[in-house]
Design an enzyme around this catalytic site. Structure first.
Site, PDB file in Angstrom:
ATOM      1  N   CYS A   2       0.836  -1.190   0.000  1.00  0.00           N
ATOM      2  CA  CYS A   2       0.000   0.000   0.000  1.00  0.00           C
ATOM      3  C   CYS A   2       0.882   1.255   0.000  1.00  0.00           C
ATOM      4  CB  CYS A   2      -0.939   0.089   1.188  1.00  0.00           C
ATOM      5  SG  CYS A   2      -2.065  -1.286   1.331  1.00  0.00           S
ATOM      6  N   ARG A  27       3.886  -0.376  -4.791  1.00  0.00           N
ATOM      7  CA  ARG A  27       3.647  -0.864  -3.426  1.00  0.00           C
ATOM      8  C   ARG A  27       2.331  -1.625  -3.296  1.00  0.00           C
ATOM      9  NH1 ARG A  27       6.992   1.757   0.225  1.00  0.00           N
ATOM     10  NH2 ARG A  27       5.665   1.013   1.885  1.00  0.00           N
ATOM     11  N   TRP A  73      -2.907  -2.729  -1.584  1.00  0.00           N
ATOM     12  CA  TRP A  73      -2.623  -4.156  -1.745  1.00  0.00           C
ATOM     13  C   TRP A  73      -3.464  -4.821  -0.669  1.00  0.00           C
ATOM     14  CZ3 TRP A  73      -0.828  -8.346   1.035  1.00  0.00           C
ATOM     15  CH2 TRP A  73      -0.414  -9.448   0.278  1.00  0.00           C
ATOM     16  N   ASN A  99      -1.713   2.115   5.674  1.00  0.00           N
ATOM     17  CA  ASN A  99      -0.846   1.038   5.198  1.00  0.00           C
ATOM     18  C   ASN A  99      -0.476   0.214   6.425  1.00  0.00           C
ATOM     19  OD1 ASN A  99       1.234  -0.535   4.173  1.00  0.00           O
ATOM     20  ND2 ASN A  99       2.686   1.162   4.042  1.00  0.00           N
ATOM     21  N   GLY A 100      -0.778  -1.072   6.417  1.00  0.00           N
ATOM     22  CA  GLY A 100      -0.470  -1.920   7.571  1.00  0.00           C
ATOM     23  C   GLY A 100      -1.646  -2.814   7.901  1.00  0.00           C
ATOM     24  N   GLU A 488      16.537 -18.548  -7.688  1.00  0.00           N
ATOM     25  CA  GLU A 488      16.235 -17.169  -8.069  1.00  0.00           C
ATOM     26  C   GLU A 488      15.669 -17.108  -9.495  1.00  0.00           C
ATOM     27  OE1 GLU A 488      15.746 -14.574  -6.602  1.00  0.00           O
ATOM     28  OE2 GLU A 488      16.027 -12.931  -7.990  1.00  0.00           O
ATOM     29  N   LYS A 492      12.011 -15.577 -10.443  1.00  0.00           N
ATOM     30  CA  LYS A 492      11.794 -14.520 -11.435  1.00  0.00           C
ATOM     31  C   LYS A 492      10.743 -14.981 -12.450  1.00  0.00           C
ATOM     32  CE  LYS A 492      13.098 -11.897  -9.772  1.00  0.00           C
ATOM     33  NZ  LYS A 492      13.769 -11.932  -8.535  1.00  0.00           N
ATOM     34  N   GLU A 495       7.117 -15.186 -10.831  1.00  0.00           N
ATOM     35  CA  GLU A 495       6.440 -13.962 -10.403  1.00  0.00           C
ATOM     36  C   GLU A 495       6.072 -13.033 -11.550  1.00  0.00           C
ATOM     37  OE1 GLU A 495       8.440 -11.387  -7.616  1.00  0.00           O
ATOM     38  OE2 GLU A 495      10.370 -11.754  -8.534  1.00  0.00           O
ATOM     39  N   HIS A 511      15.719 -37.667  -7.540  1.00  0.00           N
ATOM     40  CA  HIS A 511      14.994 -38.008  -6.312  1.00  0.00           C
ATOM     41  C   HIS A 511      13.529 -37.602  -6.386  1.00  0.00           C
ATOM     42  CE1 HIS A 511      18.744 -39.209  -4.494  1.00  0.00           C
ATOM     43  NE2 HIS A 511      19.277 -38.112  -5.023  1.00  0.00           N
ATOM     44  N   LYS A 610       5.806  -4.533  -4.069  1.00  0.00           N
ATOM     45  CA  LYS A 610       7.261  -4.476  -3.967  1.00  0.00           C
ATOM     46  C   LYS A 610       7.759  -4.717  -2.543  1.00  0.00           C
ATOM     47  CE  LYS A 610      11.448  -3.587  -5.419  1.00  0.00           C
ATOM     48  NZ  LYS A 610      12.128  -4.704  -6.112  1.00  0.00           N
TER      49      LYS A 610
HETATM   50  O1  M6R Z   1      12.750  -5.555   0.231  1.00  0.00           O
HETATM   51  P1  M6R Z   1      13.187  -6.946   0.497  1.00  0.00           P
HETATM   52  O2  M6R Z   1      14.499  -7.285  -0.115  1.00  0.00           O
HETATM   53  O3  M6R Z   1      13.177  -7.281   1.961  1.00  0.00           O
HETATM   54  O4  M6R Z   1      12.102  -7.865  -0.205  1.00  0.00           O
HETATM   55  C1  M6R Z   1      12.112  -9.245  -0.023  1.00  0.00           C
HETATM   56  C2  M6R Z   1      11.160  -9.926  -0.966  1.00  0.00           C
HETATM   57  O5  M6R Z   1       9.849  -9.500  -0.733  1.00  0.00           O
HETATM   58  C3  M6R Z   1      11.518  -9.673  -2.433  1.00  0.00           C
HETATM   59  O6  M6R Z   1      12.820 -10.071  -2.724  1.00  0.00           O
HETATM   60  C4  M6R Z   1      10.552 -10.435  -3.363  1.00  0.00           C
HETATM   61  O7  M6R Z   1      10.737 -11.796  -3.215  1.00  0.00           O
HETATM   62  C5  M6R Z   1      10.742  -9.994  -4.803  1.00  0.00           C
HETATM   63  N1  M6R Z   1       9.465  -9.730  -5.406  1.00  0.00           N
HETATM   64  C6  M6R Z   1      11.414 -11.030  -5.624  1.00  0.00           C
HETATM   65  O8  M6R Z   1      11.600 -10.614  -6.929  1.00  0.00           O
END
Ligand code: M6R
Length: 615
Positions: A2, A27, A73, A99-100, A488, A492, A495, A511, A610
Site C-alpha cells: 500500500c 507498493r 494491496w 498502510n499496515g 532465483e 523470477k 512472479e 529423487h 514491492k
Molecule cells: O525488500 P526486500 O528485499 O526485503 O524484499 C524481499 C522480498 O519480498 C523480495 O525479494 C521479493 O521476493 C521480490 N518480489 C522477488 O523478486
C-alpha cells in the site's frame, strides 16, 4: 504494501496526489482512492490501477488544496470499490488512508458496532477511521488541530498491529495528521506546502527535505509548518534529511519497463557496491559500517543470514561464499521462519538481515528477535532511510539506487557482492593470504564489465525466451554456488510470467523432480565450467534422455555444452564463487523477455507488491 500520499498547500491536490500515487503504485495496485477537502470532503475511489482512478477523476473532477490518497494491496477485505481507501468515520467528516494491518480490528469493530457504528467495508482500516472519529467527537471542545491529534493518539493506543496513516477532518480543514508504527511514513517539507508519503519517491519532484518518521511518531502539518510528537505525547527526536533521490532516479527513462532498466543498471550498481570498499594496501575489503573491530570480527564463530524472497536467495549464495572464503559456519533462514523459530545460537553468532527495501515485516521482526537475544545484528539494505537500516547495529548499504520493478534484480547482485566482500574480509582475518586476497579483489573488480558483456546478449536471450514461451512449466537446476541462482531464476519466472517454475539442486532431479520432465517442460541448467561441471552434464543427459528440452548457461569457450543442450547462453569465465553474479543475468533477461512475450505486466505482476510490510 500500500502506498500513501497526502498534500497540504496552495495548489490543487488531486493532480499532485495522482502523480505521487503513480510513483507508489509498485507498493500495491489492486485499487486506489483520493479524498480532497474544499469546504466539504469529496472522495473518488475504485478497483484497479491508478489509471482507473485518474479516469474516474477526469469524469468526476475533485478539487481542493488539501488531500490524502492511497494505492492498495488488499489484506483485509476483497478487492472492491468499497474496500478501497480512503475510509470515512461514522460522522462522515473524517477520512483516513492506511498502510499496515490492525490486528485487533475485529474486537474493536464489535465494540464500535455495539455503540451504533455502521461499517461499509470489510477492512480493518475503516475500523480505525471510526475509532479516531469516536475519540474526536468524545474529546469535545472547539475544532482544533490539538483535538484531532489527541483523537489519533487515543485511538492508536488501543490498536495492535502496524500502521502508516494519513487523516483529515472536515472541521479542521487546514491540517493533516499522520502516524506510523511498522509501516514507513515520510514527511516532505516544501515551500508553502507539505507532504506525507509512504516513500520519498512519491514527492521527489516537490521537495528536497524530508523527515523519515519513526515508529510511534505522530505528525500534524499545515502548509507552512509541522509538529511531531510521540504516541505518549512526548517530544520526538526527529531529524530533517536531504532528499538525494532525483526524478531521473525514479523514472523508466527510455526503457519500456523498470525491470529492464534495473537489469541494465547492474554494471553500475555492482561498481557502486564495490566502490571504496577494496583496500589494495591490505588486500582485503573495508566495511566500516559493520562497526566491528578486527578482534570482534575474528571472534565471530557463526553467521546467520536471513531475508525473504530474492534476499533469501542472495543469503543462500552468501552461505556458500562465507563457508568457502572465510571457512565460517553459516546458516540461512527465511526471516518468516527465523522470527518464530527458537534457533540455538551461541553468543558469538552474528546475524545479517538482508533486505532491499529495509521494510520487509518478517525481516524486521527477525532482526528484532535476534537483537532481543543479545546478538549483534547487521543489515544489508538498499534503502538507507529504512527501518532495518536504522535499527540494525551496523551494516553495509547496497547503493544500488531505487529498485522499482516488483521483481528484484539489481538488489540480488548487490547483495551477493556485499556478501562476497564480507567473505573476503572475514577470510583475510582468518586464513586467506595477501595474494589470495588480491586475486579475489581483481576478480571482483572485473565483474561489472563481464555483466555488461552478458547484457549485450539481450536480443539473443529474447529469441530463446520466445522459443520456449509455449512451456507449461520450467525447471531451473544448478549446483553449489548456482543452486541459489536456480532458485532465483525460478522465482523470477513465476512472479512475472505466472509460469509454474521450480528451482532445485541439479542432483535432486533423480529423487523425484525428474518425473515432471517432458517435452512441454524445459529445464534451464546453470552449468558454468566449474568444479561440478561434469556432474551437471550428466544431469543434462538424464533430462535429454527423457525428451526434456534443455537451455544451458555455460562458460564462453565451452564447446561440449552445445552438444548436449538445445540452446546455450554463454557467460565470461570467472571463479566458481563469483559465478552467481554472472549466471543470474541471463536468467533475469530470460524471465523478462518471456513475460513480455506472454503479455504480462512485468513491473506490476498480479497479487504482488514491492515491499511486503505486513506479516
Ligand atoms: O525488500 P526486500 O528485499 O526485503 O524484499 C524481499 C522480498 O519480498 C523480495 O525479494 C521479493 O521476493 C521480490 N518480489 C522477488 O523478486
Amino acid at each position: 504494501m500500500c502506498g500513501i500520499i497526502g498534500y497540504i498547500g496552495k495548489s490543487e491536490a488531486a493532480p499532485i496526489l495522482l502523480e505521487g500515487l503513480r510513483r507508489l503504485e509498485y507498493r500495491g495496485y489492486d485499487s486506489a482512492g483520493l479524498a480532497t477537502l474544499n469546504g466539504g470532503l469529496s472522495i473518488r475511489k475504485c478497483k484497479g490501477r491508478i489509471a482507473n482512478l485518474a479516469e474516474l477523476i477526469a469524469r468526476e473532477p475533485i478539487c481542493g488544496s488539501i488531500g490524502i490518497s492511497h494505492t492498495r494491496w488488499a489484506t483485509h477485505g476483497g478487492v472492491t470499490d468499497e474496500n478501497a481507501h480512503p475510509h470515512f468515520d461514522q460522522s462522515g467528516k473524517l477520512v483516513l488512508v492506511h498502510n499496515g494491518v490492525i490486528e485487533n480490528y475485529q474486537t474493536l469493530k464489535e465494540a464500535l458496532a455495539a455503540e451504533g457504528h455502521q461499517f461499509k467495508s470489510q477492512t480493518d482500516t475503516e475500523v480505525l477511521a471510526h475509532l479516531i472519529g469516536k475519540h474526536y467527537d468524545g474529546i469535545g471542545g472547539g475544532a482544533t488541530r490539538k483535538r484531532l491529534v489527541e483523537a489519533v493518539r487515543k485511538a492508536l493506543k488501543e490498536v495492535t498491529g502496524t500502521y502508516g496513516i494519513a487523516v483529515m477532518h472536515e472541521d479542521v480543514p487546514g491540517v493533516l495528521v499522520g502516524a506510523r508504527r511498522g509501516s514507513p511514513l515520510v514527511l516532505g517539507i516544501g515551500k508553502g506546502e507539505n507532504f506525507l508519503a509512504s516513500d520519498v519517491s512519491a514527492i521527489v519532484g516537490h521537495t528536497r527535505e524530508a523527515v523519515y518518521l519513526r515508529d510511534y511518531d505522530i505528525v500534524s502539518l499545515d502548509g507552512e509548518d509541522f509538529e511531531i510528537s510521540t504516541l505518549n505525547g512526548g517530544a520526538s527526536g526527529f531529524e530533517i534529511s536531504k532528499v538525494e533521490l532525483t526524478e531521473d532516479d525514479v523514472s523508466k527513462g527510455s526503457y519500456p519497463h523498470y525491470m529492464l532498466k534495473e537489469i541494465f543498471e547492474q554494471p553500475d550498481s555492482l561498481a557502486n557496491a564495490l566502490r571504496g570498499r577494496l583496500s589494495l594496501e591490505e588486500s582485503t575489503a573495508k566495511l566500516g559500517g559493520l562497526n566491528m573491530t578486527p578482534t570482534e570480527l575474528r571472534n565471530i564463530e557463526r553467521i546467520v543470514l536471513t531475508g525473504c524472497g530474492t534476499a533469501c536467495h542472495a543469503a543462500m549464495a552468501g552461505e556458500y561464499l562465507l563457508e568457502s572464503l572465510a571457512h565460517l559456519p553459516t546458516e540461512v533462514e527465511f526471516a518468516s521462519e527465523f522470527r518464530y523459530r527458537n534457533m540455538p545460537m551461541n553468543k558469538d553468532t552474528v546475524v545479517f538481515a538482508i533486505s532491499q527495501s529495509g521494510e520487509t515485516a518478517d525481516t524486521l521482526a527477525a532482526l528484532r528477535e535476534s537483537q532481543r537475544k543479545g546478538h549483534r545484528t547487521l543489515g544489508i539494505c538498499n534503502n538507507v532511510a529504512s527501518t532495518i537500516a536504522r535499527e540494525s547495529d551496523g551494516g553495509v548499504y547496497m547503493h544500488a539506487g531505487p529498485e522499482i520493478g516488483v521483481a528484484a534484480t539489481k538488489s540480488f547482485t548487490s547483495q551477493v557482492t556485499i556478501l562476497t566482500l564480507l567473505g573476503l574480509l572475514l577470510g583475510r582475518i582468518r586464513h586467506l593470504s595477501t595474494s589470495e586476497g588480491i586475486q579475489i579483489m581483481e576478480e571482483l573488480q572485473a565483474i561489472p564489465e563481464k555483466v555488461r558483456s552478458i547484457l549485450k546478449q539481450s536480443d539473443y536471450i529474447k529469441t530463446i525466451a520466445e522459443k520456449y514461451s509455449y512451456a507449461k512449466a520450467m525447471m531451473f537446476l544448478g549446483r553449489q554456488f548456482n543452486y541459489p541462482v536456480a532458485m532465483e531464476g525460478a522465482l523470477k519466472m513465476k512472479e512475472i510470467s505466472y509460469l509454474h517454475a521450480e528451482g532445485h539442486p541439479s542432483a535432486e532431479l533423480k529423487h523425484g523432480v525428474i518425473a515432471l520432465i517432458s517435452p512441454e517442460v524445459p529445464s534451464v541448467f546453470i552449468a558454468p565450467d566449474d568444479s561440478v561441471y561434469d556432474k551437471n552434464i550428466s544431469n543434462i543427459e538424464e533430462v535429454k534422455a527423457r525428451k526434456g528440452p534443455v537451455i544451458a548457461i555455460g562458460t564462453e569457450g565451452d564447446t561440449k555444452l552445445a552438444k548436449v543442450a538445445d540452446d546455450v547462453i554463454y557467460i565470461p569465465r570467472c571463479p566458481d564463487y563469483l559465478s552467481p553474479l554472472l549466471t543470474v543475468i541471463p536468467l533475469q533477461l530470460f524471465a523478462y523477455h518471456l513475460a513480455v512475450k506472454l503479455g504480462c505486466d512485468v513491473d506490476k505482476p498480479r497479487n504482488l507488491a514491492k515491499s511486503v510490510t505486513v506479516e
